[in-house]
Design a protein around this motif. Structure first.
Motif, short mmCIF file in Angstrom:
data_model
loop_
_atom_site.label_atom_id
_atom_site.label_comp_id
_atom_site.label_asym_id
_atom_site.label_seq_id
_atom_site.Cartn_x
_atom_site.Cartn_y
_atom_site.Cartn_z
N PRO A 142 29.73 33.87 46.89
CA PRO A 142 30.08 34.60 45.53
C PRO A 142 30.92 33.53 44.75
N THR A 143 30.30 33.33 43.40
CA THR A 143 31.15 32.26 42.52
C THR A 143 30.89 32.78 41.11
N VAL A 144 32.09 32.41 40.31
CA VAL A 144 32.41 32.77 39.01
C VAL A 144 32.98 31.69 38.22
N CYS A 145 32.82 31.81 36.90
CA CYS A 145 33.52 30.90 36.03
C CYS A 145 32.89 29.55 36.35
N ALA A 146 33.74 28.59 36.44
CA ALA A 146 33.27 27.18 36.48
C ALA A 146 33.41 27.00 38.13
N GLY A 147 32.85 27.53 39.00
CA GLY A 147 32.79 27.09 40.37
C GLY A 147 33.69 27.69 41.13
N ILE A 148 34.36 28.79 40.95
CA ILE A 148 35.54 29.61 41.44
C ILE A 148 34.91 30.16 42.48
N THR A 149 35.36 30.14 43.87
CA THR A 149 34.89 31.07 44.90
C THR A 149 36.06 31.66 45.88
N LYS A 150 35.85 32.36 46.79
CA LYS A 150 36.73 32.90 47.47
C LYS A 150 37.65 31.89 48.50
N HIS A 151 36.97 30.87 48.41
CA HIS A 151 37.64 29.68 48.93
C HIS A 151 38.92 29.08 48.02
N THR A 152 38.71 29.48 46.87
CA THR A 152 39.69 28.60 45.99
C THR A 152 40.58 29.58 44.87
N SER A 153 40.08 31.04 45.06
CA SER A 153 40.58 31.88 44.18
C SER A 153 41.89 32.62 44.70
N PRO A 154 42.94 32.90 44.02
CA PRO A 154 44.00 33.89 44.44
C PRO A 154 43.35 35.36 44.55
N TYR A 155 42.22 35.64 43.66
CA TYR A 155 41.76 36.81 43.43
C TYR A 155 40.35 36.92 44.33
N PRO A 156 40.19 38.32 44.78
CA PRO A 156 38.82 38.55 45.31
C PRO A 156 37.74 38.08 44.27
N VAL A 157 36.61 37.43 44.97
CA VAL A 157 35.48 37.14 44.41
C VAL A 157 34.40 37.95 44.94
N VAL A 158 34.09 38.84 44.08
CA VAL A 158 32.92 39.85 44.74
C VAL A 158 31.64 39.98 43.74
N VAL A 159 30.45 39.73 44.36
CA VAL A 159 29.32 39.65 43.52
C VAL A 159 29.34 41.06 42.63
N GLY A 160 28.76 40.83 41.18
CA GLY A 160 28.82 41.83 40.33
C GLY A 160 30.10 42.10 39.56
N ASP A 161 31.15 41.76 40.06
CA ASP A 161 32.42 41.80 39.38
C ASP A 161 32.54 41.01 38.01
N TYR A 162 33.08 41.52 36.96
CA TYR A 162 33.28 40.81 35.59
C TYR A 162 34.66 40.28 35.61
N TRP A 163 34.89 39.00 35.43
CA TRP A 163 36.07 38.34 35.04
C TRP A 163 36.29 37.94 33.66
N SER A 164 37.32 38.21 32.96
CA SER A 164 37.47 38.13 31.56
C SER A 164 37.48 36.44 31.41
N ASP A 165 37.44 35.83 30.18
CA ASP A 165 37.54 34.62 29.66
C ASP A 165 39.17 34.07 30.31
N ASP A 166 40.12 35.05 29.82
CA ASP A 166 41.40 34.70 30.30
C ASP A 166 41.65 34.43 31.66
N ARG A 167 41.09 35.40 32.58
CA ARG A 167 41.12 35.21 33.87
C ARG A 167 40.64 33.89 34.39
N CYS A 168 39.19 33.66 34.01
CA CYS A 168 38.55 32.43 34.19
C CYS A 168 39.50 31.39 33.92
N GLY A 169 39.86 31.26 32.87
CA GLY A 169 40.88 30.19 32.49
C GLY A 169 42.22 29.90 33.06
#
Length: 176
Positions: free
Chosen positions: A46-73
């Motif tokens: 599962p990947t989001v934004c500019a290559g964020i995964t569960k290995h790097t994110s402090p938040y859960p990264v779940v396929v299908g979830d939406y992340w706002s531009d603010d959260r991505c940034g």
């Protein structure tokens, strides 16, 4: 004083998370990727934004979830800062440029900072052979592409032209 300490203190001349680096990552990782997807090159990771995964994110990264531009940034800045500080611990050559630092981080962002730290490219750069180290981001000593393969389910390696194109772009940035 370590490179990491100098970076934090702002006495080394390198900057964390430059706009140039962020634009470079967006070029290769995707910009505006707000819906978590299963990255097929990373075996469905599962990947989001500019290559964020569960290995790097402090938040859960779940396929299908939406992340706002603010959260991505927010998470992208956090991930890049943390990753560049980790990378700084591996760099022993104080003569590197911002472009070399950013190219090494892009490589680490894509392959994992520990892999970049253990790479032939890093060994060469730390030995003062910066141009050779930059070329080692994309090519092995025999001239064949490196860091441009994925392992298929059957265990075989598959060359991915897009990954090699990224390695070439990192090499070019590193050499600037």
């Amino acid at each position: 004083m370590s490179l990491r300490t100098k970076l934090i203190a702002g006495t080394f001349g390198l900057v964390l998370g430059t706009s140039g680096l962020m634009a470079f990552l967006e070029r290769w990782e995707g910009a505006g990727q707000n819906v978590v997807y299963a990255d097929r090159l990373a075996r469905g990771l599962p990947t989001v934004c500019a290559g964020i995964t569960k290995h790097t994110s402090p938040y859960p990264v779940v396929v299908g979830d939406y992340w706002s531009d603010d959260r991505c940034g927010e998470v992208e800045r956090l991930v890049v800062t943390k990753g560049q500080l980790m990378l700084a611990d591996c760099i022993k050559n104080p003569a590197i440029s911002q472009n070399t630092f950013d190219a090494l981080y892009s490589h680490g962002h894509n392959n994992g900072v520990p892999s970049t730290c253990a790479s032939r490219a890093m060994r060469l750069i730390n030995a003062g052979k910066i141009a050779d180290g930059c070329r080692a981001l994309a090519y092995g000593p025999d001239g064949r592409p490196v860091w441009a393969y994925v392992t298929r389910a059957d265990g075989t390696k598959q060359f991915v032209p897009g990954l090699h194109n990224r390695r070439i772009a990192e090499m070019e940035l590193c050499l600037k």
